[in-house]
Design a protein around this motif. Structure first.
Motif, short mmCIF file in Angstrom:
data_model
loop_
_atom_site.label_atom_id
_atom_site.label_comp_id
_atom_site.label_asym_id
_atom_site.label_seq_id
_atom_site.Cartn_x
_atom_site.Cartn_y
_atom_site.Cartn_z
N ARG A 142 18.60 -23.73 45.38
CA ARG A 142 18.09 -24.44 44.21
C ARG A 142 18.85 -25.75 44.16
O ARG A 142 19.98 -25.81 43.73
N GLU A 201 23.60 -28.73 39.41
CA GLU A 201 23.77 -27.32 39.70
C GLU A 201 23.11 -26.97 41.02
O GLU A 201 21.92 -27.17 41.20
N ASP A 217 15.01 -21.56 27.60
CA ASP A 217 14.42 -22.90 27.75
C ASP A 217 14.73 -23.52 29.10
O ASP A 217 14.29 -24.62 29.38
N TYR A 218 15.50 -22.86 29.91
CA TYR A 218 15.94 -23.49 31.16
C TYR A 218 15.56 -22.56 32.31
O TYR A 218 16.10 -21.47 32.45
N LEU A 219 14.61 -23.01 33.10
CA LEU A 219 14.19 -22.26 34.29
C LEU A 219 14.97 -22.85 35.45
O LEU A 219 14.65 -23.94 35.92
N PHE A 220 16.03 -22.19 35.90
CA PHE A 220 16.86 -22.87 36.89
C PHE A 220 16.51 -22.55 38.32
O PHE A 220 16.98 -23.21 39.22
N TRP A 256 7.88 -24.85 31.20
CA TRP A 256 9.06 -25.48 31.79
C TRP A 256 8.55 -26.54 32.75
O TRP A 256 7.91 -26.21 33.75
N TYR A 265 23.32 -14.32 43.84
CA TYR A 265 23.07 -15.70 43.39
C TYR A 265 24.39 -16.32 43.02
O TYR A 265 25.16 -15.73 42.26
N THR A 316 19.91 -22.40 27.13
CA THR A 316 21.03 -23.31 26.87
C THR A 316 21.59 -23.09 25.47
O THR A 316 22.61 -23.67 25.13
N ILE A 328 16.32 -30.49 29.63
CA ILE A 328 16.38 -29.04 29.84
C ILE A 328 15.09 -28.57 30.48
O ILE A 328 15.08 -27.79 31.42
N SER A 329 13.97 -29.07 29.97
CA SER A 329 12.69 -28.61 30.46
C SER A 329 12.48 -28.97 31.92
O SER A 329 11.92 -28.20 32.70
N SER A 337 17.29 -19.06 31.95
CA SER A 337 18.55 -19.10 31.24
C SER A 337 18.30 -19.81 29.92
O SER A 337 17.32 -20.55 29.77
#
Lengths: 371, 151, 156, 358
Positions: free
Chosen positions: A333, A314, B51-54, B100, A305, B74, A217-218, B72
């Motif tokens: 992205r 993604e 916790d999610y920098l997309f 992140w 977006y 999770t 996730i990080s 975002s």
């Protein structure tokens, strides 16, 4: 990078892998620090195929810029086009005919299968087995032929336009897709016999390149890389676009976080994609394949977006519009970029062979990273 | 958390923030001085857990820069967009790469292509361009007569 | 127990390896599975939609359908197409715009099909030819309208 | 009946009668040398062609089919290309070692040829420690590989060479033990004796399961010693581009390439000699009629057929399996092959003492 060749003060060997190297699949350049055979550090050097697509798109209008995105992640070019079209349609608030939606999704899933097939062959090749590559390409060729017949191109399709599709599907489309499904279902056991079940393959990938859920996730790892670590990150499930909401399919999740888990996610995804295709292939609604659009598309001022699930993860398309015919700023992205950033973390402490397995299961496409 | 609830929460966290209207995701604007503390809160607040920098990107508005963060969670599946306005002449902002990890690469990319320096970043080097490259290609005033072909 | 595990590992390993060998052995003995296409001798069957290059079809009277409206030139993302127009005087003495040369630069073309889509009079189409290699890159700059060609009657 | 044996004898006789003893001996030496070199060249070409065809068929391709009928001259054309290429020596390389290494590898491969029996009574040198000689001389090749890797002044080459050294040194052991188990059964180190002991059936059949296990271990060890996939870590192209011969080009590269195939041939020839009776036709115990029919097939064909079969097996491995990792490679040897072959040797010794074998 001449000064980096040689050894560092700790006596570790520094090796340049790539940009021309059999297993970097393109022009990825890794500078790895080695202690004997053990990898201490991996540092990617990017930019060998950087074309600044984001800058190019700033001078192209909303119909034209879609074709450029085929050149980002060329293995899932159709899905890239899809993401861009979705973003433009979001800005224009266009209603897409259901026929176009279904066909888009069908081709998305075919592209996903084709991409995973190529990955499967290439991974086996990275691990030293040549033969699977050819078996993978045999079925992939059928998809390519379907694409050629319908879109007119095998790799960079450019079949999607804002508002729908460029043209209707070929009359033979359904028959050919069904033939492909039959063929692929009858051959998928070969994937297990030749690679998945093979002891050497398993020992090369199990416990190799471990990425924990928190790290995934990080690092922003998505797609099969994230799902292999147990992160539920399938955009098709979480933020459904087009008709994915109505479809029955599972998000393939593995908890292992190692290369073998990522491998199994991709194999599972191919089967899930086939399920999706089977649900849709007989139910393509009649009607228009394109919504009525103005000749010149102008997005209203604002931010748009869109997120889609490509074969690698993604893909986000972020358009900032000033109300003109071209985007003011566009940002892609890309999934590979974030996945690559975790490579250093994943391969530290492994052997050189592990690095190849990790890199192979990340499924990197370099133009996608460099853009 | 819904956008409304998120907005109330944000007003508590960051009283001076300006919100954008008419966006699908809650979008707020802030200044670089307040950003780092705010980002830490976003990451660790048990109600937020972003916790999610997309997506992390920078935009050149000719008069100033903005850095756009898409966060975002999770856990809660809510999304927040944070825009930070930076000075034109000296665009600098604190790094979030320790919160992140994905920001490490994204910030390098923004530095390389937009020339935004992220203070405290562990490895602030160019990512795509060569180290001796002059100029930042994604800036609106960037000119490169050799490689940029005008049609 | 250690010993049984050991033997099991050895046995399982051999089994999985033999499975793979059986598969490659099957293909080794079955020549009909070969999928190679002998390319220059056996021509590939291309789909009719296959995008190989842009061409301008002419009929038997050396007439094309291009009005010189430059819609394709505007639609092209890469500046592949350049249309040079001229003014022609037709039989009734009216002045009319017509194309002088339709320049198409194949080396810039990405086969995106946007020009064909944009064309209001179906003057250009995508052809199937995919063997584009030449010894001189100047040959990539093509003039699509044939010398002496005219616009077809009734095309506006 | 014309056989290699009678040809050889006739030639020897004719030379002796025309030239006298010492000269005839000298001419024979020259002829043998020439024959060996010719054999090398032909074998190299044929085996590369065979490899490519086998690979192609397993990969549902056609393989070389343009140069000559069915592409049989493809490898000759490739050799021609390699000969004409420039033999580069890298700037920082140790020039002498770099240029000498391919020849050393080649010489080592050639030396092992001496005790191999190609047909009935057709052998260059039937020395009394034939098998031991093969095991000893074949390990010289690793020095050449180390030399090549070290002198190239390239880190890929160095890593490849180190891997190769570790690999060959450890797999020597299980190959040696597998050879030893047949030596125990046959009771001799001389190759002709070992073949003669299989006149009533090959050891792979007479030796029951232990001989089969020894054979499998031998095959794995030979694959590893010749640096073939799945043990091709020394040149693992997806990791080390080309391993120890990264910097080689032209004819020097071709020598490495040729030596690899010659080593495969020799390894398989030894395997065929030990386990399948070399040139000895397929005999079953005392079925005199059957044995006589089998004897009609020339002994050289028996030898070639068995060797090619083993080579095919090794090629089959290569085109099916992924490559092992370097630590797994050593694990396989030290944790599996070595203990198994030691226990197996014990069984075989017991069997030989008690006379359980047929």
């Amino acid at each position: 990078m001449l000064e980096e060749i040689g050894t560092n003060d700790q006596g570790d060997m520094i090796i340049n892998i790539g940009p021309q190297h059999p297993s970097t699949h393109g022009v990825l350049h890794l500078v790895i620090t080695l202690n004997g055979e053990t990898v201490k550090k991996v540092e990617p050097h990017l930019g060998y195929i950087h074309r600044s697509i984001e800058k190019m798109c700033e001078s192209l209008n909303y119909r034209q810029f879609i074709y450029v995105t085929s050149r980002m992640d060329y293995l899932s070019s159709h899905i890239n086009n899809h993401a861009c079209a979705l973003c433009v349609e979001q800005g224009l608030q266009l209603e897409i005919p259901s026929r176009a939606q279904v066909i888009r999704v069908l081709l998305d899933e075919l592209t996903r299968i084709a991409s995973h097939q190529l990955w499967w062959g290439a991974l086996a090749m990275d691990l030293g087995a040549f033969t699977p590559f050819f078996y993978a390409f045999r079925e992939r060729e059928m998809i390519n032929e379907i694409m050629e017949e319908t879109c007119g191109a095998r790799l960079t399709m450019n079949y999607i336009v804002p508002g729908g599709l460029m043209m209707d599907v070929h009359p033979d489309f359904q028959r050919k897709v069904k033939a492909f499904l039959v063929q692929f279902r009858s051959k998928i056991h070969e994937y297990d016999e030749l690679v998945t079940g093979n002891v050497i393959f398993q020992s090369r990938t199990k416990g190799v390149g471990i990425l924990s859920k928190e790290d995934a996730i990080s690092y922003g790892c998505t797609g099969p890389t994230g799902r292999g670590s147990g992160v539920s990150c399938d955009i098709r499930k979480l933020y459904p676009y087009e008709i994915y909401q109505q479809l029955q399919f599972d998000e393939v999740l593995e908890q292992g976080g190692d290369s073998f888990a990522r491998y199994k996610v991709r194999i599972g995804e191919m089967i899930q994609s086939m399920n999706i295709i089977e649900q849709l292939i007989d139910n393509i609604p009649e009607g228009d394949f394109q919504a009525k659009t103005k000749a010149v598309l102008k997005l209203p001022k604002g931010d748009f977006y869109s997120r889609v699930e490509t074969a690698r993860g993604e893909l986000g398309v972020y358009i900032i519009s000033e109300g003109g015919t071209t985007p003011y700023r566009i940002k892609f992205r890309s999934p590979g970029f974030s996945n690559l950033s975790a490579l250093d973390h994943m391969s530290r402490g492994g052997k050189i062979g592990d690095l190849m397995a990790t890199m192979g299961t990340l499924d990197l496409v370099i133009p996608d990273i460099d853009r | 958390m819904t956008n409304e609830a998120l907005k109330i929460k944000m007003e508590g966290l960051l009283p001076g923030a300006a919100f954008e209207e008419g966006t699908a995701w809650l979008t707020l604007q802030t200044v670089p001085e307040e950003f780092k503390a705010f980002a830490t809160q976003l990451r660790s607040d048990p109600d937020l857990l972003f916790d999610y920098l997309f997506c992390l990107t920078a935009v050149d508005w000719k008069t100033h820069f903005t850095v756009v963060y898409h966060f975002s969670s999770t856990v809660y599946r809510h999304t927040l967009v944070v825009k930070v306005k930076l000075d034109k002449n000296d665009p600098a902002i604190d790094t979030v790469s320790e919160l992140w990890r994905t920001a490490e690469f994204h910030e390098r990319e923004a530095y390389d292509l937009m020339g935004i320096s992220f203070t405290g970043h562990p490895d602030m080097r160019r990512l795509f361009m060569t180290a001796d490259h002059v100029g930042y290609p994604l800036r609106k005033d960037y000119e490169d007569p050799v490689n940029m072909i005008k049609l | 127990m250690f010993l049984t595990d050991y033997i099991k590992t050895v046995y399982g390993t051999l089994g999985s390896l033999l499975k793979g060998m059986r598969l490659t052995g099957y293909y080794f003995t079955h020549k009909k599975e070969i999928i190679t296409q002998q390319y220059p001798e056996v021509r590939p069957v291309l789909a009719e939609r296959f995008k190989g290059e842009v061409v301008m079809p002419h009929n038997e009277n050396n007439e094309h359908r291009c009005t010189g409206c430059t819609a394709c030139e505007l639609a092209c993302p890469n500046g592949t197409i350049k249309i040079v127009t001229k003014t022609e005087v037709n039989a009734e003495g009216k002045k009319k715009k017509a194309i002088d040369t339709f320049v198409y630069r194949l080396e810039l073309c990405t086969m995106c099909n946007l020009c064909v889509q944009a064309c209001p009079s179906d003057a250009i189409i995508m052809a199937n030819n995919f063997e584009h290699s030449v010894y001189d890159r100047r040959q990539f700059t093509k003039v699509l309208n044939l010398p002496g060609s005219k616009i077809m009657e009734g095309v506006e | 009946m014309i056989s290699l044996e009678s040809l050889n004898r006739a030639l020897q006789h004719w030379l002796q009668s025309t030239l006298g003893d010492p000269w005839a001996y000298l001419v024979m030496c020259v002829l043998v040398g020439l024959a060996a070199i010719t054999l090398f060249a032909v074998l190299g070409l044929a085996l590369v062609y065979m490899e490519r065809k086998v690979a192609a068929l397993m990969q549902i391709r056609m393989g070389p089919n343009r140069v000559g009928p069915k592409g049989i001259f493809q490898t000759s054309a490739d050799t021609l290309k390699l000969v004409m290429k420039e033999g580069l020596t890298p700037d920082g390389a140790d020039k002498f070692l770099f240029n000498f290494a391919p020849f050393l590898v080649m010489i080592a491969a050639m030396l092992v040829l001496a005790p191999i029996a190609f047909a009935r009574n057709f052998q260059i040198w039937d020395l009394n420690i034939g098998v031991l000689y093969v095991a000893a001389v074949s390990s010289i090749a690793v020095i050449g590989i180390l030399m090549a890797g070290w002198s190239s002044n390239n880190k890929y080459s160095l890593l490849g060479a180190m891997r190769s050294a570790a690999q060959i040194v450890s797999y020597e052991l299980s190959a040696g033990l597998a050879i030893l188990s047949i030596v125990v059964l046959a009771g001799s180190l001389r190759i002709s004796d070992i073949i003669a002991s299989q006149a009533d059936g090959w050891w792979i059949i007479k030796g029951h399961v232990p001989a089969l296990i020894a054979f499998v271990i031998f095959l794995i060890a030979v694959t590893a010693e010749t640096n073939r996939a799945p043990f091709d870590l020394a040149e693992a192209e997806s990791e080390l581009t080309a391993g120890f011969h990264t910097e080689y080009s032209g004819m020097k590269f071709a020598l490495f390439f040729l030596a690899e195939y010659i080593n495969i041939f020799i390894g398989c020839a030894i395997g065929a000699t030990l386990f399948f009776g070399g040139w000895m036709p397929f005999h079953i115990g005392h079925w005199e009629a059957f044995n006589r029919v089998m004897d009609y097939i020339p002994s050289s064909l028996w030898f070639l057929g068995k060797t090619l079969f083993l080579i095919f097996l090794i090629m089959w491995f290569r085109w099916t399996f992924p490559r092992l990792r370097v630590d797994q490679l050593l694990n396989l040897e030290w944790k599996y092959l070595l203990p198994i072959s030691m226990i197996n040797l014990l069984f075989i010794t017991l069997m030989a003492i008690l006379g359980w074998h047929l």
